[in-house]
Design a protein around this motif. Sequence first.
Motif, PDB file in Angstrom:
ATOM      1  N   GLY A   1      -9.142  -1.262   4.136  1.00  0.00           N
ATOM      2  CA  GLY A   1      -8.018  -2.066   4.163  1.00  0.00           C
ATOM      3  C   GLY A   1      -7.131  -1.997   5.220  1.00  0.00           C
ATOM      4  N   PRO A   2      -5.597  -2.303   4.650  1.00  0.00           N
ATOM      5  CA  PRO A   2      -4.599  -2.483   5.825  1.00  0.00           C
ATOM      6  C   PRO A   2      -4.214  -1.101   6.105  1.00  0.00           C
ATOM      7  N   VAL A   3      -4.788   0.071   5.476  1.00  0.00           N
ATOM      8  CA  VAL A   3      -4.058   1.351   5.966  1.00  0.00           C
ATOM      9  C   VAL A   3      -5.562   2.444   5.798  1.00  0.00           C
ATOM     10  N   ASN A   4      -5.576   2.959   6.995  1.00  0.00           N
ATOM     11  CA  ASN A   4      -6.590   4.051   7.050  1.00  0.00           C
ATOM     12  C   ASN A   4      -6.286   5.180   6.285  1.00  0.00           C
ATOM     13  N   TRP A   5      -6.632   5.118   4.964  1.00  0.00           N
ATOM     14  CA  TRP A   5      -6.300   6.553   4.125  1.00  0.00           C
ATOM     15  C   TRP A   5      -7.028   7.496   4.410  1.00  0.00           C
ATOM     16  N   ASP A   6      -8.394   7.701   4.831  1.00  0.00           N
ATOM     17  CA  ASP A   6      -8.782   9.056   5.378  1.00  0.00           C
ATOM     18  C   ASP A   6      -8.092   9.684   6.569  1.00  0.00           C
ATOM     19  N   MET A   7      -7.545   8.723   7.409  1.00  0.00           N
ATOM     20  CA  MET A   7      -6.877   9.394   8.346  1.00  0.00           C
ATOM     21  C   MET A   7      -5.391   9.824   7.730  1.00  0.00           C
ATOM     22  N   ALA A   8      -4.732   9.045   6.861  1.00  0.00           N
ATOM     23  CA  ALA A   8      -3.822   9.406   6.270  1.00  0.00           C
ATOM     24  C   ALA A   8      -3.808  10.727   5.534  1.00  0.00           C
ATOM     25  N   LYS A   9      -4.840  11.009   4.669  1.00  0.00           N
ATOM     26  CA  LYS A   9      -5.142  12.047   3.936  1.00  0.00           C
ATOM     27  C   LYS A   9      -4.962  13.555   5.091  1.00  0.00           C
ATOM     28  N   GLN A  10      -6.224  13.114   6.338  1.00  0.00           N
ATOM     29  CA  GLN A  10      -6.194  14.339   7.133  1.00  0.00           C
ATOM     30  C   GLN A  10      -4.886  14.734   7.874  1.00  0.00           C
ATOM     31  N   ILE A  11      -4.079  13.725   8.219  1.00  0.00           N
ATOM     32  CA  ILE A  11      -2.935  14.119   8.865  1.00  0.00           C
ATOM     33  C   ILE A  11      -1.971  14.724   7.957  1.00  0.00           C
ATOM     34  N   ALA A  12      -1.821  14.374   6.727  1.00  0.00           N
ATOM     35  CA  ALA A  12      -1.283  14.765   5.545  1.00  0.00           C
ATOM     36  C   ALA A  12      -1.321  16.194   5.378  1.00  0.00           C
ATOM     37  N   ARG A  13      -2.786  16.703   5.249  1.00  0.00           N
ATOM     38  CA  ARG A  13      -3.239  17.940   5.162  1.00  0.00           C
ATOM     39  C   ARG A  13      -2.897  19.009   6.307  1.00  0.00           C
ATOM     40  N   GLN A  14      -2.934  18.290   7.443  1.00  0.00           N
ATOM     41  CA  GLN A  14      -2.755  19.018   8.656  1.00  0.00           C
ATOM     42  C   GLN A  14      -1.150  19.376   8.892  1.00  0.00           C
ATOM     43  N   THR A  15      -0.503  18.287   8.546  1.00  0.00           N
ATOM     44  CA  THR A  15       1.027  18.459   8.371  1.00  0.00           C
ATOM     45  C   THR A  15       1.562  19.482   7.499  1.00  0.00           C
ATOM     46  N   VAL A  16       0.916  19.656   6.331  1.00  0.00           N
ATOM     47  CA  VAL A  16       1.048  20.851   5.279  1.00  0.00           C
ATOM     48  C   VAL A  16       0.985  21.929   5.893  1.00  0.00           C
ATOM     49  N   ALA A  17      -0.387  22.232   6.633  1.00  0.00           N
ATOM     50  CA  ALA A  17      -0.933  23.305   6.949  1.00  0.00           C
ATOM     51  C   ALA A  17       0.213  24.090   8.204  1.00  0.00           C
TER      52      ALA A  17
ATOM     53  N   ASP B   1       0.167  -0.287   0.358  1.00  0.00           N
ATOM     54  CA  ASP B   1      -0.646  -1.552   1.052  1.00  0.00           C
ATOM     55  C   ASP B   1      -0.207  -2.669   0.921  1.00  0.00           C
ATOM     56  N   PRO B   2       0.581  -3.133  -0.052  1.00  0.00           N
ATOM     57  CA  PRO B   2       1.205  -4.535   0.160  1.00  0.00           C
ATOM     58  C   PRO B   2       2.135  -4.917   1.378  1.00  0.00           C
ATOM     59  N   VAL B   3       2.842  -3.720   1.631  1.00  0.00           N
ATOM     60  CA  VAL B   3       3.520  -4.177   3.040  1.00  0.00           C
ATOM     61  C   VAL B   3       2.705  -3.782   4.064  1.00  0.00           C
ATOM     62  N   ALA B   4       1.603  -2.895   4.194  1.00  0.00           N
ATOM     63  CA  ALA B   4       0.579  -2.884   5.164  1.00  0.00           C
ATOM     64  C   ALA B   4      -0.016  -4.054   5.408  1.00  0.00           C
ATOM     65  N   GLU B   5      -0.758  -4.692   4.347  1.00  0.00           N
ATOM     66  CA  GLU B   5      -1.383  -5.893   4.425  1.00  0.00           C
ATOM     67  C   GLU B   5      -0.463  -7.064   5.032  1.00  0.00           C
ATOM     68  N   ARG B   6       0.919  -7.139   5.142  1.00  0.00           N
ATOM     69  CA  ARG B   6       1.738  -8.131   6.006  1.00  0.00           C
ATOM     70  C   ARG B   6       1.477  -8.155   7.284  1.00  0.00           C
ATOM     71  N   VAL B   7       1.591  -6.633   7.562  1.00  0.00           N
ATOM     72  CA  VAL B   7       1.767  -6.229   9.008  1.00  0.00           C
ATOM     73  C   VAL B   7       0.476  -6.406   9.761  1.00  0.00           C
ATOM     74  N   GLY B   8      -0.620  -6.163   8.947  1.00  0.00           N
ATOM     75  CA  GLY B   8      -1.912  -6.352   9.551  1.00  0.00           C
ATOM     76  C   GLY B   8      -2.245  -7.633   9.784  1.00  0.00           C
ATOM     77  N   GLY B   9      -1.724  -8.646   8.858  1.00  0.00           N
ATOM     78  CA  GLY B   9      -1.711 -10.073   9.016  1.00  0.00           C
ATOM     79  C   GLY B   9      -0.893 -10.668  10.028  1.00  0.00           C
ATOM     80  N   ALA B  10       0.301 -10.018  10.103  1.00  0.00           N
ATOM     81  CA  ALA B  10       1.034 -10.460  11.260  1.00  0.00           C
ATOM     82  C   ALA B  10       0.430 -10.137  12.712  1.00  0.00           C
ATOM     83  N   MET B  11      -0.102  -9.182  12.888  1.00  0.00           N
ATOM     84  CA  MET B  11      -0.876  -8.623  14.062  1.00  0.00           C
ATOM     85  C   MET B  11      -1.905  -9.479  14.670  1.00  0.00           C
TER      86      MET B  11
END
Length: 471
Positions: free
Chosen positions: A82-98, A163-173
């Motif tokens: 989808g418009p956001v790579n949520w696997d990457m988001a989760k990985q980075i969030a966990r690393q930021t917490v660490a 996701d709704p806002v990210a979808e708009r950005v992805g479409g704009a790109m």
Amino acid sequence: MSDTPFGFGLPPEEPDDGDEGKKKDQQSGGGQGPANPFGFGFPGAGGAGADNPFAAMFGSMNPTDLGAAFQQLGQMLSYEGGPVNWDMAKQIARQTVAQGTADGTKDSSVGPAERTAVQEAVRLADLWLDDATSLPSGAGTAVAWSRAEWVEATLPAWKELVDPVAERVGGAMGDILPEEMQAMAGPLIGMMKSMGGAMFGQQIGQAVGVLAGEVVGSTDVGLPLGPAGKAALLPVNVEAFGRDLGIGQDEVRLYLALREAAHQRLFAHVPWLRSHLFGAVEGYARGIKVDTAKLEDVVGQFDPQNPEELQQALQQGMFQPEDTPEQKAALARLETALALVEGWVDAVVHAAAKPRLSSADALRETLRRRRATGGPAEQTFATLIGLELRPRRLRDASRLWASLTDARGVDGRDALWAHPDMLPNASDLDDPDGFVHREQMDFSELDKMLGEAASGSGEKPDLKKKDDDTE
């Protein structure tokens, strides 16, 4: 800016060798300091050979870093979701917490004693709230989360919001290419959308990771981010919150448990409220336009050695609310809804805590200021969707709910949550006395009429108005 080609980089894992590891990581360029919370860059960028993009990218990397960099680049460009790579988001969030928070507080697993303390605080809070509201308990369970557990539990709600806002950005790109070129540029458009998903994933992951170091429960932002029916507190953040207040930790924990339990009652027993709030956010997001001229300019001058230009455009001036009556109304609805939720919680918690906690006034004012100045969600939403989730009229809403309690009692006040059309609006916050003494439609008669019609009784009772102030 970094001279690194395609300089997308994950925040480093927490170093095993403490402060020395941090120093080495910062020297190699792998750190993501607070000054650039959403920065991009492979470990090793900068330093010797920075004028040579390949030297900047690979010069100071060991084989492990190099393999991780290529793996990450491959994941970014091969992403087809989808418009956001949520696997990457989760990985980075966990690393930021660490990495821990700026004050040096590290995340830690919740121990049995902390879990028991949270459960007892929520249990006592629910008992106190029984006297302050007619809404029954909404917390089926009380849980104590680490910061990492908060990330895992709240990501589904973030996905629904962003996701709704990210979808708009992805479409704009994809839309910035001329129409006649789009048919021939399928792979390029796909790569740009993959890059957009990765950029949003990195931004969201970093933002949620930072937010996890600040929130004390699952409802701090005024929205139900956690699973329904779970009252949650984060012991490590509760302790940090109360550290400099001069108030005992037990009282701080109990007051925060009151707020969490009050939110849970509201969201559990007002079935339309969650969709109303999330719908208000989505309605506002639909009115946001992407500055395609700026995006086209940035992409047209895209320099592989400076990919941060594209990412900075996403952060600075990319989102512009439409200056239309519909968009202004959407923003007013959202701000009013947030104020009403936070104002009700503030009034109910104060009524429950004031007779029992000597620190109730001080804690109330601390939480009010925290929310009125934006709270932990401010930077997150301002960065991600151009929206500040700030209950600007928290104090006005709290006064209105308190006046309603005085005039109509607890039952009469809470009955307003039966239907969204019964709630105060923005103008009512300007004139609380007028709203308090206004005649309210009795929706119970409507429910009775519909029920009898469904049962075939044929009776049609009149839908009348009653003056709740005089009954």
